[in-house]
Write a protein that holds these residues in place. Structure first.
Motif, short mmCIF file in Angstrom:
data_model
loop_
_atom_site.label_atom_id
_atom_site.label_comp_id
_atom_site.label_asym_id
_atom_site.label_seq_id
_atom_site.Cartn_x
_atom_site.Cartn_y
_atom_site.Cartn_z
N LEU A 54 30.99 40.83 38.44
CA LEU A 54 31.51 41.62 37.33
C LEU A 54 31.57 40.80 36.05
O LEU A 54 31.54 41.35 34.95
N ILE B 278 31.69 40.82 46.51
CA ILE B 278 32.24 40.87 45.16
C ILE B 278 32.82 39.49 44.88
O ILE B 278 33.74 39.05 45.57
N LEU C 262 37.22 38.53 36.54
CA LEU C 262 37.09 39.87 35.95
C LEU C 262 36.92 39.75 34.44
O LEU C 262 37.63 38.96 33.79
N ILE D 59 38.09 45.30 32.68
CA ILE D 59 38.19 45.61 34.11
C ILE D 59 39.41 44.89 34.65
O ILE D 59 39.49 43.66 34.60
N ASP E 146 41.41 47.91 38.95
CA ASP E 146 40.05 48.48 38.96
C ASP E 146 39.23 47.86 40.09
O ASP E 146 38.49 48.55 40.79
N GLN E 147 39.34 46.53 40.25
CA GLN E 147 38.59 45.89 41.33
C GLN E 147 39.09 46.36 42.69
O GLN E 147 38.28 46.58 43.60
N VAL F 198 35.10 39.40 49.57
CA VAL F 198 35.59 39.15 48.22
C VAL F 198 35.94 37.67 48.05
O VAL F 198 36.55 37.06 48.94
N THR G 67 37.66 35.74 44.85
CA THR G 67 38.20 35.74 43.50
C THR G 67 39.51 34.97 43.51
O THR G 67 39.84 34.32 44.51
N ALA H 70 43.72 39.06 40.62
CA ALA H 70 42.60 39.80 41.23
C ALA H 70 42.53 39.57 42.73
O ALA H 70 42.18 40.47 43.49
N ALA I 181 43.00 42.40 45.53
CA ALA I 181 41.89 42.56 46.48
C ALA I 181 42.41 42.53 47.91
O ALA I 181 41.99 43.34 48.75
#
Length: 324
Positions: free
Chosen positions: A9, A140, A144, A148, A152-153, A169, A171, A175, A179
């Motif tokens: 992203l 992902i 971010l 976003i 949103d994630q 994921v 991150t 985030a 997640a």
């Protein structure tokens, strides 16, 4: 081999600068500089392609400076499904010292408008519904961009999971917490990134194991926690496993975590035995730290690195997320 969709992203052009030691406030002479198309999802794609998988790269790129990305994707042999948006993709500087210390100076990224994000989601829906394009797994990875949010994630993860797609994921910060709450198939934080969520420093194996069990109990099928030289913890329905990497001379840690995620996903998708999958992924991540870039499974001494990677099973993990 599998078809994997990687989502970045907030990708970046990485300006990697090698130098003996960073002297603040002074003129520094570099050993080397290198500008490359990057972002955690792009790095994951590089590793997956090298392991024989069909890879589609997606996310958002600034239309004004996407030339290096276009060339990189062509060289990698991946499908470019990035959505172009007005502006420039950020440039991140990575100052890599001879000691192995890396200082990151990261930009915020190009702002993503709501209309662009909606179009991105619509394209993902169309891909998931088309059997000729539907991925076997989605990754992902990364931070971010402006526009976003962590929510949103999380909604993106839930949307992909509702379509029956495995989602991994990688991150950090808010985030990561959002997640985890969305229950992706797999997560790969390091011990520092996971500490806020865990509520305590994860500075020893018992604490990391407790955090991994909590992740698994929350509905995450594969919890992968990296801790540098202290190794890798993997908690899944296959049990709780720990790998200790071989001792390496560290040139740069950039790309090591992305290598670990990609290699573990490779082992899961290919149905490798747990000890073999974790040994391969840990050794490949270790190979990455001795140079700038991702791990190279074709390195002449890679079989030796695997032999020097110690893997042990801690115990079984029951359906409730506790050691059996």
């Amino acid at each position: 081999m599998a078809r994997v969709l990687t989502i970045s992203l907030n990708p970046a052009l990485d300006l990697t600068i090698g130098l003996p030691a960073l002297a603040l406030g002074e003129v520094n002479r570099t050993d080397e500089t290198h500008l490359s198309a990057a972002g955690k999802g792009v790095n994951v794609a590089r590793v997956l392609v090298s392991l024989g998988h069909e890879v589609v790269v997606s996310g958002f790129l600034g239309a004004d400076n996407d030339g290096l990305f276009r060339r990189a994707f062509a060289d990698m042999g991946v499908e470019d499904a990035f959505q172009r948006v007005p502006g420039e993709t950020r440039i991140n500087a990575k100052l890599a010292e001879h000691s192995g210390r890396v200082t990151d100076v990261n930009g915020p990224g190009v702002a993503i408008e709501a209309e662009a994000f909606t179009g991105f989601l619509d394209e993902l829906d169309a891909r998931a519904a088309d059997e000729s394009r539907r991925p076997d797994a989605v990754v992902i990875a990364g931070s971010l961009p402006p526009g976003i949010s962590a929510d949103d994630q999380a909604a993106l993860i839930a949307r992909l999971r509702a379509q029956g797609l495995p989602v991994w994921v990688d991150t950090s910060g808010p985030a990561l917490a959002s997640a985890i709450a969305a229950a992706p198939s797999g997560v790969k934080p390091n011990e520092l990134e996971l500490a806020d969520w865990a509520g305590e420093p994860l500075d020893n194996e018992p604490r990391r194991l407790a955090a991994g069990l909590r992740l698994h109990q929350s509905g995450i099928e594969d919890a992968l926690i990296s801790a540098g030289a202290d190794g890798v913890l993997w908690v899944s329905h296959r049990g709780a496993w720990h790998a200790t990497p071989p001792t390496m001379t560290v040139a740069s840690t950039v790309g090591a975590g992305d290598t670990l995620l990609a290699a573990m996903l490779h082992g899961v998708l290919e149905g490798h035995a747990p000890d073999a999958a974790l040994r391969f992924a840990t050794a490949l991540s270790a190979e990455a730290v001795r140079h700038v870039g991702v791990g190279n499974s074709r390195a002449a001494d890679f079989p030796y690195l695997q032999q020097q990677t110690r893997v042990r099973r801690l115990n079984d993990v029951d359906a409730g997320g506790a050691l059996a």
